[in-house]
Design a protein around this motif. Structure first.
Motif, PDB file in Angstrom:
ATOM      1  N   GLY A   1     -29.939  23.017  29.048  1.00  0.00           N
ATOM      2  CA  GLY A   1     -29.808  22.881  27.600  1.00  0.00           C
ATOM      3  C   GLY A   1     -31.126  22.527  26.943  1.00  0.00           C
TER       4      GLY A   1
ATOM      5  N   GLY B   1     -29.938  20.267  22.373  1.00  0.00           N
ATOM      6  CA  GLY B   1     -29.225  21.263  23.163  1.00  0.00           C
ATOM      7  C   GLY B   1     -28.807  20.716  24.512  1.00  0.00           C
ATOM      8  N   ALA B   2     -29.654  19.851  25.104  1.00  0.00           N
ATOM      9  CA  ALA B   2     -29.339  19.260  26.402  1.00  0.00           C
ATOM     10  C   ALA B   2     -28.079  18.417  26.329  1.00  0.00           C
TER      11      ALA B   2
ATOM     12  N   GLY C   1     -24.964  20.736  25.752  1.00  0.00           N
ATOM     13  CA  GLY C   1     -24.740  21.491  26.985  1.00  0.00           C
ATOM     14  C   GLY C   1     -24.137  20.632  28.075  1.00  0.00           C
ATOM     15  N   SER C   2     -24.576  19.375  28.155  1.00  0.00           N
ATOM     16  CA  SER C   2     -24.032  18.461  29.175  1.00  0.00           C
ATOM     17  C   SER C   2     -22.569  18.133  28.902  1.00  0.00           C
TER      18      SER C   2
ATOM     19  N   GLY D   1     -24.700  24.567  30.414  1.00  0.00           N
ATOM     20  CA  GLY D   1     -25.818  23.854  29.808  1.00  0.00           C
ATOM     21  C   GLY D   1     -26.558  24.701  28.779  1.00  0.00           C
ATOM     22  N   PRO D   2     -27.072  25.860  29.167  1.00  0.00           N
ATOM     23  CA  PRO D   2     -27.754  26.724  28.193  1.00  0.00           C
ATOM     24  C   PRO D   2     -26.815  27.256  27.113  1.00  0.00           C
TER      25      PRO D   2
ATOM     26  N   ALA E   1     -26.177  24.625  24.456  1.00  0.00           N
ATOM     27  CA  ALA E   1     -27.402  24.457  23.666  1.00  0.00           C
ATOM     28  C   ALA E   1     -27.590  25.617  22.693  1.00  0.00           C
ATOM     29  N   TYR E   2     -27.310  26.821  23.150  1.00  0.00           N
ATOM     30  CA  TYR E   2     -27.452  27.994  22.284  1.00  0.00           C
ATOM     31  C   TYR E   2     -26.500  27.918  21.090  1.00  0.00           C
TER      32      TYR E   2
END
Length: 518
Positions: free
Chosen positions: A94, A102-103, A106-107, A130-131, A134-135
């Motif tokens: 993230g 984002g991290a 995502g978490s 995760g990503p 964040a996105y």
């Protein structure tokens, strides 16, 4: 009709090159999530090796077996693998997409998947959630960017992230967790089938060439780490951690060049052995294989021999060996697996050495007659035809070509930057970039840093990074020729230098001369 017959091959070449770069970028993104957290894997591996019931020094309260005061011990092994490792990977993924904000989101999404999977290791799920989380928060932030009244920014931002995290945790728990669990079980069943059928050595047909072309990370970090961790939890070790990390095949290649190579390849091979086998930087032997593509047969057979040996001895590691040094491999070796692991390294090196020596001896007279340059240039020309890359830039570091260059050759070697630009554009920030930003690039940066220091040049920094982390403020970027295309995409405005061998590239002297003259 004539036009289509000429254009079609070019289109196919561009398509293959684009696909290769896309797979490399995907693998590098996965690697970028896992590599910063390798220390957690190592710590978890040591805890597993020492404290589980079959470990070196079994301790129930740490290894997670037995009871204390009538209550079953949870231990450290299970929670670290089930929660800490996936969450750390999700947080890093993230962060790569949308920094700390984002991290965090995502978490939260990954936690829904981790809990919903009910004990199944969710490293793969964390790599996606995760990503993805964040996105999504990044896209939502764009909706009201610059539209919030002063004083309400913190309120809106925190509640937006919290509400989205709430929704994504539910999505992860109820919908994504069953899907990822099904995928993990399917991959595990496929690996079990290969092991039970004694077909696992065939994986080397894919993994060994993928290493040389920097395409292995998608397989290694996307699949093998997850399945290997699952096997460690079940049986205390996993053979999957050795499929890619075995330093034996590369050692065999370098030994063959040490005894039977010619020219600069032979003179540099002994030093490369120290870096590859003991330092764990496998990238150092890739140019030796690329200069004679027939040597792919040697690394494939060597790798398959190592895997077959570990299958026969039922040996494995308790954690990923990163970097792939013999020291890292032995440190992560399970208590009952030292004989099998050591034999797998020795036998894979022996097979790779024998096969590579055969091919080098078969072409030795021709290589000597050509001064070693003709045959290697022909091989790299074929590689250029297949991959759409410049031969001069790709082979100069390998062939030790210190002869004066034409303006066109200089421009090609410096990635499109002509001699006039090279001498008028001031360079203060030099960066070596590789796939993970830790191994070969660190070695190359150290070599150039020493050259710059000896030349008495000041005011120039030399650093190493992962290609994915290039920020755009680099003045000059040095990469191995397989990775230059991706580096140019990240920072098209920098000067780019392609080398065949980070350890001994004549371009370093050209860079030093450029820095002296600015």
């Amino acid at each position: 009709m004539t036009t289509s017959s000429v254009a079609a091959p070019d289109t196919r070449e561009k398509s293959r090159g684009g696909a290769r770069v896309a797979v490399q970028k995907f693998g590098t993104f996965l690697s970028g999530m896992v590599m910063p957290n390798i220390a957690i894997f190592i710590a978890w591996g040591l805890i597993t090796a020492f404290f589980i019931e079959t470990g070196w020094t079994p301790v129930g309260v740490l290894g997670g077996f037995g009871e204390t005061d009538g209550v079953a011990n949870i231990g450290l092994v299970g929670p670290i693998l089930t929660y800490l490792i996936p969450l750390a990977i999700a947080f890093q993924g993230g962060r790569m997409v949308y920094e700390t904000r984002g991290a965090v989101v995502g978490s939260i999404m990954a936690m829904g998947v981790i809990i919903g999977a009910n004990g199944t290791i969710m490293i793969l799920g964390a790599m996606i959630c995760g990503p993805l989380g964040a996105y999504l928060i990044k896209q939502i932030d764009k909706i009201w960017d610059g539209k919030i009244k002063p004083g309400f920014e913190m309120l809106v931002n925190n509640y937006a992230a919290g509400i989205l995290g709430f929704a994504l945790a539910l999505v992860g728990f109820f919908w994504l967790a069953p899907l990822f669990k099904l995928i993990a079980e399917g991959l595990g069943a496929a690996v079990k089938f290969l092991v039970d059928s004694s077909l696992l050595p065939l994986a080397s047909v894919i993994i060994e060439p993928a290493k040389v072309f920097f395409l292995n990370n998608a397989i290694n970090h996307g699949v093998l780490d997850q399945l290997g961790a699952q096997q460690v939890q079940e049986s205390g070790k996993s053979i999957l951690f050795l499929l890619e990390a075995n330093p034996g095949p590369g050692l065999g290649i370098l030994l063959a060049f040490t005894f039977f190579g010619v020219g600069i390849a032979r003179s540099t091979a002994p030093g490369a052995i120290l870096i590859q086998f003991f330092g764990g930087i496998h990238e150092i032997y890739f140019p030796y294989v690329l200069q004679k593509p027939v040597l792919f047969i040697a690394v494939i057979l060597g790798g398959a021999t190592g895997v077959a040996t570990n299958v026969a001895f039922q040996s494995g590691l308790v954690a990923p060996a990163s970097p792939g040094s013999i020291f890292a491999v032995l440190t992560a070796t399970a208590k009952d697996s030292f004989l099998g692991v050591i034999l797998s390294v020795i036998l894979s090196a022996a097979v790779s050495f024998a096969v590579a020596s055969f091919f080098l001896l078969a072409s030795r007279k021709r290589d000597l007659a050509a001064g070693n340059a003709g045959d290697m240039s022909a091989a790299m020309a074929k590689l250029q035809q297949n991959k759409g890359r410049d031969v001069n830039a790709a082979t100069s570091g390998l062939l030790g070509d210190n002869s004066p260059r034409s303006e066109e050759e200089t421009e090609a070697a410096f990635g499109g930057v002509g001699s006039a630009t090279a001498t008028t554009t001031r360079v203060e920030n030099v960066v070596f970039a590789c796939d993970a930003g830790m191994g070969s690039s660190a070695m190359g940066a150290s070599v150039l840093r020493n050259k710059i220091k000896k030349a008495g040049i000041e005011g120039v920094t030399v650093a190493n990074k992962a290609i994915a982390n290039l920020s755009g403020d680099e003045d000059l970027i040095i990469t191995q020729e397989e990775l230059t295309d991706r580096a140019k995409q990240k920072n098209p405005n920098a000067q780019h230098v392609s080398v065949g061998n980070f350890m001994n590239a004549p371009q370093y002297d050209q860079v030093v001369d450029q820095l002296k003259n600015q």
